[in-house]
Structure formats: structure tokens, C-alpha cells
Design a protein around this motif. Structure first.
Motif, mmCIF file in Angstrom:
data_model
loop_
_atom_site.group_PDB
_atom_site.id
_atom_site.type_symbol
_atom_site.label_atom_id
_atom_site.label_comp_id
_atom_site.label_asym_id
_atom_site.label_seq_id
_atom_site.Cartn_x
_atom_site.Cartn_y
_atom_site.Cartn_z
ATOM 1 N N LEU A 37 0.820 -1.211 0.000
ATOM 2 C CA LEU A 37 0.000 0.000 0.000
ATOM 3 C C LEU A 37 0.858 1.267 0.000
ATOM 4 N N SER A 38 0.252 2.366 -0.383
ATOM 5 C CA SER A 38 0.916 3.661 -0.268
ATOM 6 C C SER A 38 1.256 3.909 1.202
ATOM 7 N N GLY A 39 2.491 4.305 1.468
ATOM 8 C CA GLY A 39 2.910 4.556 2.845
ATOM 9 C C GLY A 39 3.418 3.320 3.562
ATOM 10 N N ALA A 40 3.462 2.177 2.870
ATOM 11 C CA ALA A 40 3.909 0.940 3.522
ATOM 12 C C ALA A 40 5.404 0.934 3.790
ATOM 13 N N GLY A 41 6.161 1.681 2.980
ATOM 14 C CA GLY A 41 7.614 1.718 3.145
ATOM 15 C C GLY A 41 8.369 1.142 1.968
ATOM 16 N N LYS A 42 7.672 0.896 0.862
ATOM 17 C CA LYS A 42 8.300 0.294 -0.328
ATOM 18 C C LYS A 42 9.493 1.108 -0.819
ATOM 19 N N SER A 43 9.262 2.384 -1.088
ATOM 20 C CA SER A 43 10.320 3.231 -1.645
ATOM 21 C C SER A 43 11.453 3.433 -0.657
ATOM 22 N N THR A 44 11.122 3.534 0.618
ATOM 23 C CA THR A 44 12.141 3.742 1.649
ATOM 24 C C THR A 44 13.078 2.546 1.733
ATOM 25 N N ASN A 67 8.178 8.672 -9.547
ATOM 26 C CA ASN A 67 9.176 9.196 -10.487
ATOM 27 C C ASN A 67 8.851 8.805 -11.926
ATOM 28 N N VAL A 68 8.428 7.570 -12.134
ATOM 29 C CA VAL A 68 8.126 7.107 -13.488
ATOM 30 C C VAL A 68 6.916 7.843 -14.057
ATOM 31 N N GLU A 85 -1.702 -0.773 -17.490
ATOM 32 C CA GLU A 85 -0.718 -0.321 -18.470
ATOM 33 C C GLU A 85 0.532 0.215 -17.788
ATOM 34 N N ASN A 86 0.361 0.893 -16.665
ATOM 35 C CA ASN A 86 1.493 1.405 -15.893
ATOM 36 C C ASN A 86 2.439 0.269 -15.522
ATOM 37 N N ILE A 87 1.887 -0.814 -15.006
ATOM 38 C CA ILE A 87 2.710 -1.945 -14.584
ATOM 39 C C ILE A 87 3.292 -2.682 -15.788
ATOM 40 N N ARG A 88 2.532 -2.783 -16.868
ATOM 41 C CA ARG A 88 3.067 -3.439 -18.068
ATOM 42 C C ARG A 88 4.319 -2.719 -18.552
ATOM 43 N N ARG A 89 4.254 -1.399 -18.618
ATOM 44 C CA ARG A 89 5.406 -0.616 -19.085
ATOM 45 C C ARG A 89 6.594 -0.770 -18.141
ATOM 46 N N ILE A 90 6.319 -0.754 -16.843
ATOM 47 C CA ILE A 90 7.408 -0.880 -15.872
ATOM 48 C C ILE A 90 8.030 -2.268 -15.951
ATOM 49 N N SER A 106 12.167 -2.202 -8.219
ATOM 50 C CA SER A 106 10.969 -1.497 -8.663
ATOM 51 C C SER A 106 10.000 -1.398 -7.499
ATOM 52 N N ALA A 107 9.628 -0.166 -7.142
ATOM 53 C CA ALA A 107 8.734 0.068 -6.009
ATOM 54 C C ALA A 107 7.418 0.649 -6.514
ATOM 55 N N PHE A 108 6.393 -0.207 -6.585
ATOM 56 C CA PHE A 108 5.088 0.184 -7.108
ATOM 57 C C PHE A 108 3.995 -0.469 -6.278
#
Length: 201
Positions: A37-44, A67-68, A85-90, A106-108
Motif C-alpha cells: 500500500l501507499s505509505g507501507a515503506g516500499k520506496s524507503t 518518479n516514473v 498499463e502502468n505496470i506493463r510498461r514498468i 521497482s517500487a510500485f
């Protein structure tokens, strides 16, 4: 009229192979796919792992959802169709970086199981690592680092994962973290050990 997207396209083979690029870098390419989820800490966690791997002399690249969407995917919204489509491209971009011999992070949010499975199918079985950051919704919403949950609750953001759009949790991820219970350093340490156990680094 013929569909120009499906005709006259021929795969061009390159002289320098994926294996060549991997051996040059003394590492095995892979994709670590951080979902949650958003705020879970993926990007961190992904950013901290990226820094740790860089210090170890590894060759990496980090792709982050926000960023993407400033570039490659700036034409996409947040409807279910656009999320797919966002995930397909990534997934395709991650594969290109991996083919270059890199360890890709990849953090999505990537809320749909079918999309994550589609990305997994692009990689050899041992080169896709699903990292489920399973921090509970109430903790993510309490953190709300970008103020998005507040906007979603107020109805100013539609299709927000966890509020009015579903998140389908992974059933068999390679590794799971809850950043409300584990520190970022602990998560990174476990990921480094996992990469070593798979002879990626």
C-alpha cells in the motif's frame, strides 16, 4: 488498413549477450519487485537497499512509482485500465535494465495479482523476487506521508488503493516485511542475505 503496430516488426539480435553483461559486472541480474500500500515503506526500503548494494560495488537501478509517472508514464491516470498499463510498461522497462546485467529494484503499489504475475513471467524463475511490504492499512494511513489518504477519505482522490480501490495481497511472495514491526535496516539486511543465498551478489 493493416495494424501498423503488429506488422513489419522483426527482433534484432545483439552481439553482446545478457550473460556477457552479467559476467562483466560480476553479478546476476534480477528484479526485486516491491509491492504494498501507499505509505507501507516500499520506496524507503528499496532506496536503502539500492544504497547498500551500491556501496558493495553492485550495479543497480531503482524505478519508483511517482518518479516514473513524471516521465515514461505521465500520460496515465489511476483507473484500473491505466494501472494495468502502468505496470506493463514498468515490467518491460525492468526487463531491459535486467538484460543490461543490472539488479533492478521497482517500487510500485501494483495492486493486482495478475499484473504482478505478468511481470514475473518476463523473467527466469530465479530472477524475480516479489517483496511484499505488508504494513497494515491503518499504519499506512496514519503515516500518510503525501497526504493522499486524507484526500481519498475526503473524496478528492478517486480510485485510491486501500480506500476505494482493491489491493490484492501476494499469496506466495519471496519475502515479506511489515515496516511497523521491522526497521528499514533489518529489512535491508534480510534482502542482502536473500540475494547472497541466490548467488545474485
Amino acid at each position: 488498413m493493416l495494424d501498423s503496430k503488429s506488422t513489419d516488426v522483426v527482433w534484432h539480435s545483439h552481439s553482446v549477450s545478457r550473460k556477457d553483461r552479467s559476467e562483466q559486472k560480476s553479478q546476476k541480474p534480477c528484479l526485486l519487485w516491491f509491492t504494498g500500500l501507499s505509505g507501507a515503506g516500499k520506496s524507503t526500503v528499496a532506496n536503502s537497499l539500492d544504497c547498500a548494494l551500491f556501496k558493495l560495488g553492485m550495479h543497480t537501478f531503482l524505478l519508483d512509482g511517482d518518479n516514473v509517472r513524471h516521465g515514461l508514464n505521465k500520460d496515465l491516470g489511476f483507473s484500473d485500465t491505466d494501472r494495468v498499463e502502468n505496470i506493463r510498461r514498468i515490467g518491460e522497462a525492468s526487463k531491459l535494465f535486467s538484460d543490461a546485467g543490472l539488479i533492478v529494484l521497482s517500487a510500485f503499489i501494483s495492486p493486482f495479482k495478475s499484473d504482478r504475475q505478468m511481470v514475473r513471467s518476463l523473467f527466469p524463475a530465479d530472477e524475480f523476487i516479489e517483496v511484499f511490504v505488508s504494513t497494515p492499512l491503518n499504519i499506512c494511513e496514519k503515516r500518510d506521508p503525501k497526504g493522499l489518504y486524507k484526500k481519498a477519505r475526503a473524496g478528492t482522490i478517486k480510485h485510491f488503493t486501500g480506500i476505494d480501490s482493491v489491493y490484492e495481497a501476494p499469496e506466495n511472495p519471496e519475502i515479506t516485511f511489515d515496516t511497523s514491526r521491522q526497521s528499514v535496516d533489518e529489512c535491508v539486511e534480510q534482502l542482502i542475505e536473500l540475494l547472497k543465498s541466490r548467488n545474485i551478489i
